[in-house]
Design an enzyme around this catalytic site. Structure first.
Site, PDB file in Angstrom:
ATOM      1  N   LYS A   1      -7.214  17.070  42.516  1.00 53.45           N
ATOM      2  CA  LYS A   1      -6.625  16.836  41.193  1.00 53.45           C
ATOM      3  C   LYS A   1      -7.345  17.700  40.164  1.00 53.45           C
ATOM      4  CE  LYS A   1      -4.598  12.383  41.831  1.00 53.45           C
ATOM      5  NZ  LYS A   1      -5.240  11.082  41.846  1.00 53.45           N
TER       6      LYS A   1
ATOM      7  N   HIS B   1      -9.900  17.410  34.343  1.00 49.87           N
ATOM      8  CA  HIS B   1      -9.320  17.348  33.000  1.00 49.87           C
ATOM      9  C   HIS B   1     -10.373  17.060  31.921  1.00 49.87           C
ATOM     10  CE1 HIS B   1      -9.473  12.979  33.171  1.00 49.87           C
ATOM     11  NE2 HIS B   1      -8.776  12.978  34.287  1.00 49.87           N
TER      12      HIS B   1
ATOM     13  N   HIS C   1     -12.841  14.194  32.342  1.00 52.91           N
ATOM     14  CA  HIS C   1     -14.007  14.493  33.174  1.00 52.91           C
ATOM     15  C   HIS C   1     -14.989  15.370  32.396  1.00 52.91           C
ATOM     16  CE1 HIS C   1     -11.003  13.713  36.544  1.00 52.91           C
ATOM     17  NE2 HIS C   1     -11.865  12.731  36.577  1.00 52.91           N
TER      18      HIS C   1
HETATM   19  N1  ARG Z   1     -13.249   9.456  39.992  1.00 55.52           N
HETATM   20  C1  ARG Z   1     -13.072   8.494  38.944  1.00 55.52           C
HETATM   21  C2  ARG Z   1     -12.091   9.018  37.898  1.00 55.52           C
HETATM   22  O1  ARG Z   1     -11.799  10.191  37.865  1.00 55.52           O
HETATM   23  C3  ARG Z   1     -14.358   8.172  38.241  1.00 55.52           C
HETATM   24  C4  ARG Z   1     -15.418   7.582  39.141  1.00 55.52           C
HETATM   25  C5  ARG Z   1     -16.289   6.656  38.394  1.00 55.52           C
HETATM   26  N2  ARG Z   1     -17.446   6.236  39.095  1.00 55.52           N
HETATM   27  C6  ARG Z   1     -17.540   5.169  39.890  1.00 55.52           C
HETATM   28  N3  ARG Z   1     -18.683   4.907  40.453  1.00 55.52           N
HETATM   29  N4  ARG Z   1     -16.517   4.372  40.071  1.00 55.52           N
HETATM   30  O2  ARG Z   1     -11.596   8.237  37.102  1.00 55.52           O
END
Ligand code: ARG
Length: 586
Positions: A126, A129, A132
């Site tokens: 993905k 964005h 992030h």
């Molecule tokens: N990959 C997730 C996102 O893009 C964020 C991960 C957050 N960290 C966690 N330990 N759950 O929304």
């Protein structure tokens, strides 16, 4: 701050007959500098001394105890004891401390374990964005702050590399793959086939069954499925790495969600053994009624694991590996409930370290219309948003750098000492990048960001370009000063810095370590960003009103240059702690 504060505390403690700690807790900086450099409010001493606070203040101020040599005056104003420092001695001490520090400080974080900071955490296949981007820039700044304080920092990237969507991706790949497109822009191609899957499944629901089948194969270690997943993961990582390189970020750990999956059965067993797991509508949950939270869902009815169980397993793994003093999750505010549930489950499981885990939430970045952190509904006229309406961090960076470049070209035009094309290109990369970083960091992290090019690139505004420009101006003065400059200033010279604006600058500079402490305590780099703006504003006022190079008296000239140098040193250090590099010229 030199040890003026400590010595003032000593004096007040002895004069009042109280413990140092007691005084230290009460001592404050008067809001109006005209009142003094430090103030002791006596309200809370009234009960102890059984006297009116005003009377206590008067008695302390009248003490016969010998003053430290840097006291200029000590007066009672109402219920306050106001201490005023000798401005020259103060400025000299502040500047000397900065010179001697060399940009380092005595470690103040002496906690046993490392500070673990999880940030960035994009999702495989993905786009990376702007949401992030928030996590990445905020997280890196916190990492630098904690290192500066002397902590061992571990940067964790919790990649979103697992879940049922990978079954869909594999199915889509097998049907609609385009190898060349994948080579050229892997994320765009993976997004394209993923979107295609969603379109096609409308007419052909059997695709979904197939996808579930493929995900199960992946979970069971099917060689073909694993190899494909590995390929998607590697391609995505290559593309993410470009951004990390550009921002100067290096992670210590890249364990994604997939890594923690094998540890989940043991977690589930532990929960079951502790009698915490309950059946609810076919799924397995942990009830959190006592905390007024909805139940945490840990196992789906079909036995597949989910996001929350991976996070519980991940926290336990991290603890067992690292025995962290803090475990910070830099993740958007929409996941607040998720983290409260995860931490509550850990606590119920008897993990006595659960309170070391903390969610560091942040807001949403909004463009002209719509909201794009979640990647939805953005309508941006300024630059293209391929891949749906998601604004990619890379596009935002590129576009900002391009705009910075045009501004700099305009500024340089017609100058005989102008920068070369190459210098402009290199500087605009740094300045543009800094503008984006600062945009994320300048306001309280929980606030939403309303995006505007005009604002973030305003060289006179509350922006990175303004800070960087101030820094280059100081560098240029120091260069032009020649031999008898900042470095030649000795303590006697520095004591000549007694004007009101010099005192203001010295006072601001002396706050630096306190500011860093606040950032660490609140996980809030905006406190530092605001302080940098204040310092730059104060410096520019000083610069506009005070001859520096043109100062006639040589000692005072050296001292003023040394003050400029100290301001530049703190600007550079502070920007560095935000993750921002300074430039020579712009
Ligand atoms: N990959 C997730 C996102 O893009 C964020 C991960 C957050 N960290 C966690 N330990 N759950 O929304």
């Amino acid at each position: 701050m030199p040890d003026f504060r400590e010595q003032t505390i000593d004096w007040l403690a002895t004069a009042a007959g109280l413990e140092r700690g007691h005084i230290a807790a009460l001592l404050e900086q008067p809001p109006d500098p005209a009142l003094g450099d430090l103030a002791l409010p006596c309200f809370r001493l009234a009960a102890r001394f059984r006297r009116a606070p005003q009377q206590i203040a008067a008695e302390i101020a009248a003490s016969e105890l010998q003053w430290p040599d840097f006291f200029l005056s000590i007066e009672a104003t109402g219920a306050y004891v106001n201490v005023r420092f000798d401005p020259g001695a103060f400025a000299a001490a502040v500047i000397t401390a900065i010179r001697e520090s060399g940009g380092r400080r005595e470690p103040v974080d002496t906690e046993a374990g490392p500070v673990l900071i999880e940030f960035s955490s994009p999702n495989i296949a993905k786009p990376f964005h702007v949401g992030h981007g928030f996590s990445t820039i905020l997280g890196e700044s916190l990492a630098r702050i904690h290192s500066y304080r002397g902590a061992r920092v571990l940067r964790f990237n919790h990649l979103g590399d697992y879940g049922t969507q990978f079954g869909r991706l594999i199915v889509a790949w097998e049907r609609w793959r385009d190898d060349r497109a994948l080579e050229e822009d892997p994320i765009a191609e993976l997004t394209r086939i993923y979107v295609r899957f969603h379109d096609e499944v409308e007419n052909d629901p059997t695709l979904d069954d197939e996808a579930r089948e493929r995900f199960r194969a992946l979970e069971n270690g099917d060689a073909e499925a694993v190899a494909l997943w590995q390929r998607f993961r590697n391609l995505s990582l290559e593309s993410f790495s470009r951004i990390y390189r550009r921002l100067g970020i290096a992670f210590d750990n890249w364990n994604g969600e997939s890594f923690y999956s094998p540890f989940i059965p043991a977690v589930i067993e532990r929960l079951r053994a502790a009698g915490l797991l309950e059946h609810s509508e076919g799924a397995e949950v942990v009830r959190l009624d006592d905390l007024d939270l909805p139940p945490a869902l840990l196992l789906k009815s079909d036995g597949t694991t989910i996001y929350a169980s991976r996070d519980v397993a991940a926290a336990i793994w991290r603890w067992e590996q690292h025995h962290f003093s803090r475990n910070l999750y830099v993740v958007g505010i929409p996941q607040t409930l998720h983290f409260r549930q995860v931490f509550a489950v850990l606590d119920k499981m008897g993990c006595d370290w659960a309170d070391r885990c903390q969610h560091v939430g942040f807001g949403t970045i909004r463009f002209q219309t719509g909201d794009v952190n979640s990647g939805e509904g953005a309508q941006i006229s300024n630059f293209s948003t391929r891949a749906g309406n998601i604004v990619k961090l890379e596009d935002l960076l590129n576009e900002t750098v391009a705009k910075t470049r045009s501004i700099m070209e305009l500024n340089q035009a017609g100058r005989d000492d102008g920068m070369t094309e190459e210098e402009i290109a290199a500087a605009s990369e740094l300045v543009g990048r800094a503008a984006v970083q600062f945009l994320y960091l300048k306001n309280g992290r929980e606030r939403d960001i309303l995006f505007s090019w005009e604002e973030m690139l305003d060289f006179e505004g509350d922006t990175a370009p303004y800070l960087l420009y101030t820094n280059t101006r100081i560098a240029s003065i120091l260069r032009r000063a020649g031999g008898d400059g900042a470095d030649a200033a000795d303590p006697a010279d520095l004591r000549l810095l007694v004007s009101e604006s010099e005192r203001e600058l010295a006072t601001l500079l002396a706050c630096f370590d306190d500011i860093v402490e606040q950032v660490a305590r609140l996980s809030e780099p905006s406190v530092l960003a605001r302080w940098l703006l204040q310092l730059a504003r104060s410096y520019n006022r000083y610069y506009a009103a005070t001859p520096i190079l043109a100062t006639a008296e040589p000692g005072l000239r050296r001292a003023r240059l040394a003050l400029c140098q100290a301001v530049a040193a703190r600007l550079g250090l502070g920007l560095g702690l935000l993750g921002i590099e300074t430039v020579e010229r712009m």
